[in-house]
Write an enzyme that holds these catalytic residues in place. Structure first.
Site, PDB file in Angstrom:
ATOM      1  CG  HIS A 209      -0.174   0.377   2.500  1.00  0.00           C
ATOM      2  ND1 HIS A 209       0.675  -0.509   3.124  1.00  0.00           N
ATOM      3  CD2 HIS A 209      -0.126   1.507   3.237  1.00  0.00           C
ATOM      4  CE1 HIS A 209       1.183   0.072   4.205  1.00  0.00           C
ATOM      5  NE2 HIS A 209       0.724   1.302   4.290  1.00  0.00           N
TER       6      HIS A 209
HETATM    7  N1  UDP Z   1      -3.317  -4.837   9.242  1.00  0.00           N
HETATM    8  C1  UDP Z   1      -4.559  -5.379   9.540  1.00  0.00           C
HETATM    9  N2  UDP Z   1      -5.357  -5.791   8.506  1.00  0.00           N
HETATM   10  C2  UDP Z   1      -4.970  -5.708   7.201  1.00  0.00           C
HETATM   11  C3  UDP Z   1      -3.694  -5.175   6.912  1.00  0.00           C
HETATM   12  C4  UDP Z   1      -2.899  -4.729   7.964  1.00  0.00           C
HETATM   13  O1  UDP Z   1      -4.934  -5.488  10.713  1.00  0.00           O
HETATM   14  O2  UDP Z   1      -5.749  -6.083   6.323  1.00  0.00           O
HETATM   15  C5  UDP Z   1      -2.478  -4.370  10.356  1.00  0.00           C
HETATM   16  C6  UDP Z   1      -1.097  -4.978  10.401  1.00  0.00           C
HETATM   17  O3  UDP Z   1      -1.121  -6.215  11.038  1.00  0.00           O
HETATM   18  C7  UDP Z   1      -0.313  -3.930  11.154  1.00  0.00           C
HETATM   19  C8  UDP Z   1      -0.954  -2.654  10.713  1.00  0.00           C
HETATM   20  O4  UDP Z   1      -2.236  -2.993  10.203  1.00  0.00           O
HETATM   21  O5  UDP Z   1      -0.468  -4.058  12.534  1.00  0.00           O
HETATM   22  C9  UDP Z   1      -0.068  -2.075   9.659  1.00  0.00           C
HETATM   23  O6  UDP Z   1      -0.674  -1.080   9.047  1.00  0.00           O
HETATM   24  P1  UDP Z   1      -0.234  -0.529   7.642  1.00  0.00           P
HETATM   25  O7  UDP Z   1       0.489  -1.574   6.900  1.00  0.00           O
HETATM   26  O8  UDP Z   1      -1.471   0.049   7.068  1.00  0.00           O
HETATM   27  O9  UDP Z   1       0.708   0.671   8.040  1.00  0.00           O
HETATM   28  P2  UDP Z   1       2.256   0.819   8.339  1.00  0.00           P
HETATM   29  O10 UDP Z   1       2.625  -0.138   9.428  1.00  0.00           O
HETATM   30  O11 UDP Z   1       2.988   0.577   7.071  1.00  0.00           O
HETATM   31  O12 UDP Z   1       2.395   2.234   8.793  1.00  0.00           O
END
Ligand code: UDP
Length: 359
Positions: A209
């Site tokens: 994403h």
């Molecule tokens: N996550 C979730 N469901 C999904 C995809 C991600 O619960 O369908 C959780 C994932 O396990 C993690 C968090 O969302 O804890 C990560 O978010 P994201 O990847 O959107 O953001 P980033 O960590 O890159 O800032």
């Protein structure tokens, strides 16, 4: 009772805030006012986390989303300022690196309200990432910088933080507490493994994403080509982020992997527990893979969680289909020992006590 305002807006922030909110509620020494900026708003990107993790209902939901960065951050700044003016907290807590983080910190600082930044000091050294800009600016104006790793501390030292009027401490990664606490409940409550007919160790969990990937059709296609290559050998499951979904649909791009809607945290923890390995450009998921003793293929040019790469738990492949497929093959043939304490323990308690100490 002293009052703090917590600003959240995006999925990973709900997960991080859940840990601290629970500790705050248990101790009953501080009043927490939760503000949701509305950056993530779909039920499966927002409400599901509040329900599952029993995060208190936000007192304010600003409903600010689907805007360009400037407009979004500006409107958040204005609205958060109004709330802080009304609530008059002693301190504002912000998490991570989103526009909500920066807007919350900036609004607070201009009103001389203390700021605690959870997940401070992380750097990708890629100034094209909106997250990197948000991190650097938020760190600079924070009073309490809760760093997840030694490297995060080192980054801040290199930027001169020894000379700034703030407290920099290594607390560990708050997501570790989330995984530990919610994994137990997840294995009772989630039925995703049987619902999707998945077998232990026989599927790959993938998420994509990050803006640097979704903004480039070329990069996106190459990453998905790599995933299709893996899918020929092992089923690839992707809970698809709304931004990625919209771009694939707009450009009529179809790929031969299994797409599912974004899942709640319980389902995600079960997918992590049962998968073979993880392919992702997410920050949070890289560590969650590690906490679940899974290797991680990083579909980015760099990572803020360099410890994972240095210890061979993760490999940086960028948007390169060949590297992604090779990494998958390589990880099938290595036996990794994940018993390394890279990201601390009881992190929520440490952060809570640090916050108390500066109130
Ligand atoms: N996550 C979730 N469901 C999904 C995809 C991600 O619960 O369908 C959780 C994932 O396990 C993690 C968090 O969302 O804890 C990560 O978010 P994201 O990847 O959107 O953001 P980033 O960590 O890159 O800032």
């Amino acid at each position: 009772m002293k009052k703090i305002v917590t600003i959240v807006g995006a999925r990973p922030q709900f997960i991080k805030a859940a840990v601290l909110s629970r500790i705050i509620a248990q101790n009953n020494e501080i009043e927490e006012v939760l503000v949701h900026t509305g950056q993530h708003f779909d039920a499966n990107m927002s409400a599901v986390f509040f329900d599952e993790m029993q995060i208190p209902e936000p007192i304010y939901n600003l409903g600010i989303n689907t805007m360009n960065h400037g407009a979004m951050t500006g409107l958040m700044l204005q609205k958060i300022e109004e709330i802080l003016d009304k609530e008059k907290p002693e301190l504002v807590v912000v998490y991570g690196d989103t526009n909500s983080t920066l807007a919350g910190a900036l609004a607070a600082k201009k009103m001389n309200i203390k700021i605690a930044h959870v997940e401070a000091g992380l750097r990708s050294f890629n100034m094209e990432m909106p997250e990197e800009i948000n991190r650097i600016l938020t760190d600079r104006i924070s009073d309490l910088l809760c760093c997840p790793t030694k490297n995060a501390i080192k980054n801040l030292k290199q930027e001169g933080f020894d000379y700034f009027n703030c407290k920099v401490i290594q607390t560990g990664d708050i997501m570790k507490d989330a995984v530990k606490f919610y994994s137990v409940i997840a294995s009772e409550k989630s039925s995703i493994i049987t619902d999707l007919n998945l077998e232990q160790n026989k599927f790959v969990l993938a998420t994509i994403h990050r803006q640097e990937n979704t903004n480039s059709l070329e990069k996106l296609k190459t990453i998905f080509k790599g995933l299709e290559g893996i899918n020929k050998k092992m089923k690839v499951i992707m809970p698809i982020h709304p931004r990625t979904k919209a771009i694939l649909e707009k450009n009529n791009l179809k790929f031969n992997i299994t797409f599912i809607q974004p899942v709640g945290y319980f389902d995600m923890l079960q997918l992590l527990k049962y998968c073979n390995l993880v392919v992702t450009d997410s920050g949070g998921l890289q560590k969650e893979a590690f906490y679940n003793k899974k290797a991680c293929i990083i579909a980015r040019q760099e990572t803020e969680w360099i410890e994972l790469v240095e210890n061979n738990f993760a490999v940086i492949c960028g948007a390169n289909s060949g590297k992604i497929e090779n990494a998958f093959e390589r990880f099938q043939n290595v036996d990794l020992n994940f018993d390394k304490p890279l990201f601390g323990n009881n992190v929520g308690d440490k952060i809570y006590n640090e916050i108390l100490s500066i109130l």
